[in-house]
Scaffold this motif. Structure first.
Motif, PDB file in Angstrom:
ATOM      1  N   ALA A 350      -6.543   9.040   5.509  1.00  0.00           N
ATOM      2  CA  ALA A 350      -5.320   9.576   4.898  1.00  0.00           C
ATOM      3  C   ALA A 350      -4.129   8.640   4.978  1.00  0.00           C
ATOM      4  CB  ALA A 350      -4.963  10.912   5.548  1.00  0.00           C
ATOM      5  N   ARG A 351      -4.151   7.680   5.869  1.00  0.00           N
ATOM      6  CA  ARG A 351      -2.928   6.906   6.118  1.00  0.00           C
ATOM      7  C   ARG A 351      -2.409   6.189   4.877  1.00  0.00           C
ATOM      8  NH1 ARG A 351      -3.428   3.599  11.687  1.00  0.00           N
ATOM      9  NH2 ARG A 351      -5.266   2.828  10.594  1.00  0.00           N
ATOM     10  N   SER A 352      -3.248   5.389   4.239  1.00  0.00           N
ATOM     11  CA  SER A 352      -2.764   4.612   3.099  1.00  0.00           C
ATOM     12  C   SER A 352      -2.373   5.515   1.938  1.00  0.00           C
ATOM     13  CB  SER A 352      -3.827   3.599   2.651  1.00  0.00           C
ATOM     14  OG  SER A 352      -5.026   4.260   2.272  1.00  0.00           O
ATOM     15  N   ALA A 353      -3.110   6.615   1.742  1.00  0.00           N
ATOM     16  CA  ALA A 353      -2.788   7.545   0.663  1.00  0.00           C
ATOM     17  C   ALA A 353      -1.431   8.196   0.889  1.00  0.00           C
ATOM     18  CB  ALA A 353      -3.872   8.604   0.541  1.00  0.00           C
ATOM     19  N   LEU A 354      -1.132   8.574   2.136  1.00  0.00           N
ATOM     20  CA  LEU A 354       0.144   9.218   2.435  1.00  0.00           C
ATOM     21  C   LEU A 354       1.301   8.224   2.395  1.00  0.00           C
ATOM     22  CD1 LEU A 354      -0.865  11.718   5.277  1.00  0.00           C
ATOM     23  CD2 LEU A 354      -0.218  12.255   2.917  1.00  0.00           C
ATOM     24  N   VAL A 355       1.048   6.991   2.794  1.00  0.00           N
ATOM     25  CA  VAL A 355       2.087   5.956   2.699  1.00  0.00           C
ATOM     26  C   VAL A 355       2.496   5.772   1.237  1.00  0.00           C
ATOM     27  CG1 VAL A 355       2.569   3.498   2.952  1.00  0.00           C
ATOM     28  CG2 VAL A 355       1.460   4.740   4.816  1.00  0.00           C
ATOM     29  N   GLU A 356       1.523   5.686   0.356  1.00  0.00           N
ATOM     30  CA  GLU A 356       1.809   5.557  -1.078  1.00  0.00           C
ATOM     31  C   GLU A 356       2.525   6.799  -1.601  1.00  0.00           C
ATOM     32  OE1 GLU A 356       1.233   3.334  -4.820  1.00  0.00           O
ATOM     33  OE2 GLU A 356       1.259   2.863  -2.689  1.00  0.00           O
ATOM     34  N   TYR A 357       2.094   7.949  -1.132  1.00  0.00           N
ATOM     35  CA  TYR A 357       2.661   9.232  -1.564  1.00  0.00           C
ATOM     36  C   TYR A 357       4.150   9.302  -1.247  1.00  0.00           C
ATOM     37  CZ  TYR A 357       2.850  14.399  -1.976  1.00  0.00           C
ATOM     38  OH  TYR A 357       3.160  15.688  -2.326  1.00  0.00           O
ATOM     39  N   VAL A 358       4.547   8.933  -0.022  1.00  0.00           N
ATOM     40  CA  VAL A 358       5.958   9.067   0.349  1.00  0.00           C
ATOM     41  C   VAL A 358       6.822   7.978  -0.269  1.00  0.00           C
ATOM     42  CG1 VAL A 358       5.455  10.272   2.506  1.00  0.00           C
ATOM     43  CG2 VAL A 358       5.653   7.779   2.531  1.00  0.00           C
ATOM     44  N   LYS A 359       6.240   6.805  -0.499  1.00  0.00           N
ATOM     45  CA  LYS A 359       7.042   5.708  -1.042  1.00  0.00           C
ATOM     46  C   LYS A 359       7.300   5.851  -2.538  1.00  0.00           C
ATOM     47  CE  LYS A 359       6.098   2.074   2.340  1.00  0.00           C
ATOM     48  NZ  LYS A 359       5.547   0.713   2.571  1.00  0.00           N
ATOM     49  N   ARG A 360       6.363   6.445  -3.247  1.00  0.00           N
ATOM     50  CA  ARG A 360       6.478   6.478  -4.705  1.00  0.00           C
ATOM     51  C   ARG A 360       6.373   7.883  -5.294  1.00  0.00           C
ATOM     52  NH1 ARG A 360       2.108   2.612  -6.975  1.00  0.00           N
ATOM     53  NH2 ARG A 360       3.221   3.082  -8.912  1.00  0.00           N
ATOM     54  N   GLY A 361       6.265   8.891  -4.451  1.00  0.00           N
ATOM     55  CA  GLY A 361       6.039  10.249  -4.945  1.00  0.00           C
ATOM     56  C   GLY A 361       7.257  10.936  -5.520  1.00  0.00           C
ATOM     57  N   ARG A 362       8.462  10.451  -5.179  1.00  0.00           N
ATOM     58  CA  ARG A 362       9.676  11.118  -5.649  1.00  0.00           C
ATOM     59  C   ARG A 362       9.719  11.207  -7.172  1.00  0.00           C
ATOM     60  NH1 ARG A 362      14.901  12.245  -3.826  1.00  0.00           N
ATOM     61  NH2 ARG A 362      16.490  12.203  -5.460  1.00  0.00           N
ATOM     62  N   ASP A 363       9.433  10.087  -7.848  1.00  0.00           N
ATOM     63  CA  ASP A 363       9.474  10.077  -9.307  1.00  0.00           C
ATOM     64  C   ASP A 363       8.391  10.954  -9.922  1.00  0.00           C
ATOM     65  OD1 ASP A 363      11.625   8.388  -9.307  1.00  0.00           O
ATOM     66  OD2 ASP A 363      10.456   6.557  -9.620  1.00  0.00           O
ATOM     67  N   ALA A 364       7.388  11.307  -9.135  1.00  0.00           N
ATOM     68  CA  ALA A 364       6.321  12.180  -9.622  1.00  0.00           C
ATOM     69  C   ALA A 364       6.564  13.646  -9.271  1.00  0.00           C
ATOM     70  CB  ALA A 364       4.975  11.721  -9.055  1.00  0.00           C
ATOM     71  N   GLY A 365       7.735  13.965  -8.696  1.00  0.00           N
ATOM     72  CA  GLY A 365       8.056  15.347  -8.351  1.00  0.00           C
ATOM     73  C   GLY A 365       7.325  15.859  -7.132  1.00  0.00           C
ATOM     74  N   LEU A 366       6.941  14.948  -6.233  1.00  0.00           N
ATOM     75  CA  LEU A 366       6.125  15.317  -5.078  1.00  0.00           C
ATOM     76  C   LEU A 366       6.943  15.371  -3.799  1.00  0.00           C
ATOM     77  CD1 LEU A 366       3.022  13.087  -5.861  1.00  0.00           C
ATOM     78  CD2 LEU A 366       3.151  15.581  -6.066  1.00  0.00           C
ATOM     79  N   SER A 367       6.841  16.471  -3.093  1.00  0.00           N
ATOM     80  CA  SER A 367       7.443  16.609  -1.766  1.00  0.00           C
ATOM     81  C   SER A 367       6.345  16.623  -0.721  1.00  0.00           C
ATOM     82  CB  SER A 367       8.259  17.906  -1.670  1.00  0.00           C
ATOM     83  OG  SER A 367       9.414  17.860  -2.488  1.00  0.00           O
ATOM     84  N   LEU A 368       6.708  16.211   0.492  1.00  0.00           N
ATOM     85  CA  LEU A 368       5.767  16.209   1.615  1.00  0.00           C
ATOM     86  C   LEU A 368       6.444  16.863   2.811  1.00  0.00           C
ATOM     87  CD1 LEU A 368       3.019  15.234   2.790  1.00  0.00           C
ATOM     88  CD2 LEU A 368       4.201  13.153   3.521  1.00  0.00           C
TER      89      LEU A 368
END
Length: 465
Positions: A350-368
């Protein structure tokens, strides 16, 4: 009951005095005097008070202007990375329930939501306790009786989520009768995730076998049995040692027997019904399996919503109609015991997937939303974009240091408690009772002590003893 015109009394006079006196003045805070409301997570503009969820009440007396007893709200408009820390029993998992209640479609209208548009959520439920979000508290359960009394005290009505779905892996205990089976499609797992799951480096002999096998099978809907068959075919591996193939075969066959993987397993799109809360009940899985499920979900959410928003922005730019395929604009991924799925000192899918998620997820409407009782054990790179923190009671200095380092504003310098001046923020965190936390965001000049409201849905994290 609207946010801007009703006083804090609508939630009951829960707090009129406090044992906590903070010496540091609040020089900046998003405060609405009419109704005594404090907003966290966004800077207020004009009189736009929509999309706010109710968190609780300000618990501290403050030198200068005091906000004691004011209602605390959290923004749901913008994507957040929310970090919740605390020891067992301090209230961190409770917070997750409070937040999910606030963003979800409820069975009955409730003042805990102020013009909130329901948001799709996926809960990585490592302890299998959030299924109760779909049910109102019950008088027959002793712990729920206490909760019901608290709700009356806060002038809140029992409620529950209108659309909550519970998913369980094959072989896990079921008791509701409505659980859906959770299986992963092998094609959705990347080579590096397989390697992390099997404790292998990508550039090792076994890592090479995994990578080559996935390339050969391509985008077909294959099973683990198909991977095993490809690896067993000698003609595919003229230069690979048989011992390496045997080793990877034994590990893959172990996963084949778990039935966690299936070519007809759930697609991430199956979770993306607008406004639905998807609860993945994973208590009985191994930690590495919980991590893999989290990785697959986080990465696919990023891909799907990224494409969705790119198409939406392009249509808007060229003034063309946008034809939605049903993908929601926003999704919250909620992870309990986050150190289990993304530890800092172990190989984790999960580590690399979550790192990508938090760094670039804002523009995709994603919260964590991450909750952990061991802040020092969670990978720092995942916390790089935290903008809201809930800091409950912690005991160990290493965990306190790790939690404080991620607060997106200043911590408190001096607080008087029980007649004693506390000048170390770690000491302040240690004296908190369950349900009390320091809430920090970028729109406030320092952290603020808050009493979290009671859950309106049944709380599943109580002790059975």
């Amino acid at each position: 009951m609207t946010f801007s015109t009703k006083s804090a009394e609508r939630f009951g006079t829960v707090i009129d005095k406090s044992p906590y006196m903070v010496e540091d003045p609040l020089v900046k805070i998003q405060y609405v005097s009419k109704g005594q409301n404090v907003v966290f997570g966004r800077a207020l503009k004009d009189e736009n008070y929509s999309n706010l969820l109710y968190v609780g009440k300000i618990l501290e007396s403050t030198k200068g202007k005091s906000y004691l007893g004011s209602d605390a709200w959290l923004d749901t408009t913008f994507p957040h990375v929310i970090y919740i820390t605390g020891t067992r029993g301090s209230g961190k998992s409770f917070d997750l329930g409070v937040l999910v209640e606030g963003i979800s479609r409820l069975a009955n209208p409730s003042p805990i939501q102020n013009d909130v548009k329901p948001i799709t959520s996926i809960i990585i439920d490592t302890q299998s306790q959030f299924w109760t979000l779909g049910y109102a508290p019950r008088e027959a359960i002793e712990a729920n009786k206490v909760q019901l009394d608290e709700l009356k005290h806060w002038n809140l009505q029992p409620n529950h989520l209108a659309t909550a779905k519970v998913f369980t892996p094959p072989g896990s205990t079921t008791f509701l009768g409505t659980e859906q089976t959770l299986q992963i499609r092998p094609r959705d797992v990347r080579a590096e995730e397989w390697c992390a799951l099997l404790s292998q480096e990508v550039y090792s002999p076994q890592g090479h076998i995994i990578t080559a096998t996935l390339e050969a099978l391509g985008d077909t809907d294959f099973e683990i049995a198909d991977m095993l068959a490809y690896i067993a075919d000698d003609t595919n591996w003229p230069t690979v040692a048989e011992s390496s193939r045997n080793a990877i075969t034994y590990k893959l066959d172990d996963y084949r027997r778990t039935n966690l993987f299936s070519a007809s397993g759930l697609r991430i799109k199956d979770f993306l019904e607008d406004g639905t809360c998807n609860i993945l009940s994973l208590r009985e899985l191994r930690n590495e399996d919980k991590s893999l499920i989290t990785a697959v979900i986080a990465r696919n959410l990023f891909d799907i919503l990224g494409r969705h928003h790119n198409k939406k922005k392009t249509a808007s730019f060229f003034e063309q109609p946008f034809e939605s395929n049903g993908t929601p604009d926003r999704v919250w991924l909620v992870i309990d015991e986050a150190h289990v799925v993304a530890p800092r000192d172990q190989i984790s899918p999960a580590r690399s997937a979550l790192v990508e998620y938090v760094k670039r997820g804002r523009d995709a409407g994603l919260s964590l939303v991450l909750a952990t009782q061991q802040p020092s054990a969670l990978d720092d790179r995942i916390l790089s974009q935290v903008n809201v923190t809930f800091s409950h009671r912690l005991s160990f200095q290493s965990d306190i240091n790790a939690a404080v380092d991620r607060i997106p504003t200043k911590s408190i310098k001096t607080m008087k408690f029980a007649g004693t001046n506390l000048t170390d923020f770690g000491d302040m965190v240690r004296v908190l009772d369950a349900g009390q936390c320091f809430l920090g965001d970028q729109a406030s000049s320092r952290t603020v002590l808050v009493q979290i409201r009671p859950r309106v849905s049944a709380h599943g994290g109580y002790s059975p003893f």
